[in-house]
Design an enzyme around this catalytic site. Structure first.
Site, PDB file in Angstrom:
ATOM      1  CG  HIS A  44      41.160  35.614  48.974  1.00  0.00           C
ATOM      2  ND1 HIS A  44      41.161  35.542  50.356  1.00  0.00           N
ATOM      3  CD2 HIS A  44      40.369  36.661  48.651  1.00  0.00           C
ATOM      4  CE1 HIS A  44      40.411  36.502  50.846  1.00  0.00           C
ATOM      5  NE2 HIS A  44      39.914  37.202  49.834  1.00  0.00           N
ATOM      6  CD  GLU A  88      38.509  38.645  42.668  1.00  0.00           C
ATOM      7  OE1 GLU A  88      38.880  39.446  43.548  1.00  0.00           O
ATOM      8  OE2 GLU A  88      38.286  37.437  42.894  1.00  0.00           O
ATOM      9  CG  HIS A  94      34.713  36.867  44.595  1.00  0.00           C
ATOM     10  ND1 HIS A  94      34.585  36.325  45.848  1.00  0.00           N
ATOM     11  CD2 HIS A  94      35.653  37.841  44.705  1.00  0.00           C
ATOM     12  CE1 HIS A  94      35.396  36.934  46.688  1.00  0.00           C
ATOM     13  NE2 HIS A  94      36.062  37.861  46.025  1.00  0.00           N
ATOM     14  NE  ARG A  95      37.871  34.709  47.202  1.00  0.00           N
ATOM     15  CZ  ARG A  95      37.868  34.456  48.505  1.00  0.00           C
ATOM     16  NH1 ARG A  95      38.294  33.286  48.947  1.00  0.00           N
ATOM     17  NH2 ARG A  95      37.438  35.346  49.376  1.00  0.00           N
ATOM     18  CD  GLU A 119      40.713  42.708  46.283  1.00  0.00           C
ATOM     19  OE1 GLU A 119      40.809  43.075  47.467  1.00  0.00           O
ATOM     20  OE2 GLU A 119      39.799  41.985  45.873  1.00  0.00           O
ATOM     21  CG  ASP A 163      41.692  38.039  45.263  1.00  0.00           C
ATOM     22  OD1 ASP A 163      41.295  39.207  45.159  1.00  0.00           O
ATOM     23  OD2 ASP A 163      40.950  37.080  45.541  1.00  0.00           O
TER      24      ASP A 163
END
Length: 231
Positions: free
Chosen positions: A60, A45, A18-19, A132, A47
């Site tokens: 993000h 990941e 995540h990130r 995302e 964003d």
């Protein structure tokens, strides 16, 4: 967020960074993604935010204030109000050292905001990408721009390398738009709203029309939801 996939990849556990390895390194930087892969992540990941001149960058927050440092005119405020050239003046590593001195590294200082194109180029052939769309309702055309970048890297469209990319969003409209543009692109619907007991099956039936997976908030996960998603 927990992820309930319905057949796009093998049914074993998949590790999504995540990130990037964002506990140990500044989120959404090469340091974090490099470390995530070294630690054995299956996916990294990203964003997405869109700049004023239509470039997709990886950050993000819709605001620069938390992680960007640099000239105030360029590095504070909303990403969508800045050009890509302005964001090139921003540094996104030193905040991490200040916030987490026990994990600080001198090499983190100077990290720059990456474009999605730069990330896909850097990790081509050695990573799978978990993308995302963030607040796509505030960035008209984000889906078209995303698909264009993915096609350029042969991650979507005719001749694409399958199983290399998933796109997730809290926005059903954004995912429906992507599905309409490229039905073969694998999508995941994130979900944070409460679900009435008598609405679960209908919601999942709707989602399966355009997505291969469902990512509910942790508080929503129950045996019934898991069974219904798999069914």
């Amino acid at each position: 967020l927990p992820l309930l996939l319905t057949g796009c990849i093998a049914a074993d556990v998949q590790v999504i960074a995540h990130r990037g390895a964002s506990w140990d390194a500044p989120e959404h930087t090469a340091a974090a993604w490099d470390l995530a892969l070294a630690q054995g992540a299956d996916w990294i990941e990203q964003d997405l935010q869109m700049t004023r001149d239509g470039q997709l960058v990886v950050l993000h927050d819709d605001s620069l204030d938390r992680t960007a440092r640099g000239p105030a005119a360029d590095c504070t405020g909303l990403v969508r109000e800045k050009t890509r050239a302005q964001l090139a003046n921003c540094e996104v590593g030193s905040w991490f050292n200040a916030e987490y001195p026990d994990r600080a590294q001198a090499s983190y200082v100077g990290a720059r905001i990456a474009t999605l194109d730069e990330v896909l180029t850097r990790y081509a052939g050695r990573a799978r990408f978990y993308i995302e769309t963030k607040r796509p309702e505030d960035a008209p055309g984000m889906e078209d721009s995303l698909l264009a970048v993915l096609q350029r890297h042969r991650l979507a469209g005719r001749g694409a390398r399958e199983g290399r990319v998933l796109v997730q969003s809290f926005s059903p409209a954004s995912l429906r738009r992507l599905h309409a543009l490229e039905p073969r692109l694998q999508l995941v619907q994130l979900w944070d709203d409460d679900i009435a007991p008598d609405a679960l099956e209908a919601l999942l039936d709707s989602v399966r029309g355009y997505a291969v997976g469902f990512g509910p908030a942790r508080r929503l996960v129950s045996r019934r939801l898991v069974d219904a998603a798999h069914a």
